[in-house]
Design an enzyme around this catalytic site. Structure first.
Site, PDB file in Angstrom:
ATOM      1  N   GLU A  13       0.811  -1.209   0.000  1.00  0.00           N
ATOM      2  CA  GLU A  13       0.000   0.000   0.000  1.00  0.00           C
ATOM      3  C   GLU A  13       0.852   1.269   0.000  1.00  0.00           C
ATOM      4  OE1 GLU A  13      -3.645  -2.057   2.571  1.00  0.00           O
ATOM      5  OE2 GLU A  13      -2.134  -0.840   3.576  1.00  0.00           O
ATOM      6  N   ASP A 205     -12.154  -5.989  -1.476  1.00  0.00           N
ATOM      7  CA  ASP A 205     -12.938  -7.226  -1.498  1.00  0.00           C
ATOM      8  C   ASP A 205     -14.271  -6.929  -0.831  1.00  0.00           C
ATOM      9  OD1 ASP A 205     -12.755  -8.151   1.532  1.00  0.00           O
ATOM     10  OD2 ASP A 205     -10.773  -7.462   0.943  1.00  0.00           O
TER      11      ASP A 205
END
Length: 240
Positions: A13, A205
């Site tokens: 990230e 997700d």
């Protein structure tokens, strides 16, 4: 000092952010490397918190006590909970709550003992700016179908990857938009220090039975690029 902290829980990230810093220098504290330098014309410190609430709280406390940051942005990924919060969307928190905090019957479920609170609000101006930066980034990335959501993000020391747990969270906290593992801990520390903060998450997700498959693919292909884009737009806007 107007130093801004950018925090993420995973290497993937933050990788692109660190690559974009022209003058970063590492400062090691408590087993973490805090990268001090500049990004988009702003003085920043970028750090990998590691995963989970305790790791996030440790990192936040170090940022505020040793690096004298004026505000903190936590970024990265989250699982979508609410209907319509889809993979590739972005959620900007207005408040954070620990979904696994339960000191009942001594205190109401989710309330942090002795605080009289279950939700910790983000800084409204920072959240507004990050939402606008997210829209700008998505437009520049050609992700016209993606949406920016505002509302409640919940945190807990568990990767939610079962449909039954997803449904239980939605039933118990019907206004929760997304779930992750760090934000509410950071929020509590910032509340204690009286320092403004914001949390912005890209949905990787749907926090269901396919979460582990969707998450790994999304982090590898999208998360780092989205994090860099929205943070750069946010920081650049502060200079104008």
């Amino acid at each position: 000092m107007n130093r801004i902290a950018i925090v993420g829980a995973m290497h993937e990230e933050l990788r692109a952010l660190l690559d974009a810093m022209p003058d970063e220098r590492p400062v090691r504290r408590a087993g973490r490397e805090f990268w001090v330098g500049h990004l988009a014309g702003q003085e920043v410190v970028v750090v990998l918190s590691r995963i989970g609430k305790v790791a996030a709280a440790t990192t936040a406390a170090l940022l505020l006590s040793e690096f004298e940051v004026s505000r903190i942005v936590f970024t990265g990924t989250a699982g979508g909970l609410a209907p319509g919060v889809n993979v590739g969307d972005i959620v900007v928190a207005d408040a954070l709550l620990q979904h696994d905090m339960d000191a009942s019957p001594l205190f109401p479920r989710h309330e942090v003992p002795l605080y009289g609170l279950d939700r910790f609000g983000t800084d409204a101006a920072m959240s507004d700016q990050l939402a606008e930066a997210s829209r700008t980034m998505l437009a520049a990335a050609g992700a016209a179908q993606a949406r920016v959501h505002r509302g409640l993000i919940v945190s807990g020391d568990r990767f939610v990857s079962e449909r039954s747990e997803n449904e239980a969270l939605c039933a118990r906290l019907p206004d929760a938009l997304a779930v992750e593992m760090e934000g509410a801990a950071l929020a509590q520390v910032c509340h204690d220090f009286g320092v403004p903060f914001a949390v912005v998450r890209t949905v990787s997700d749907r926090a269901d039975d396919d979460a582990h498959v969707d998450f790994n693919r999304f982090v590898a292909e999208v998360a780092s690029r989205y994090t860099l884009g929205l943070v750069q737009h946010y920081l650049s806007a502060l200079s104008h």
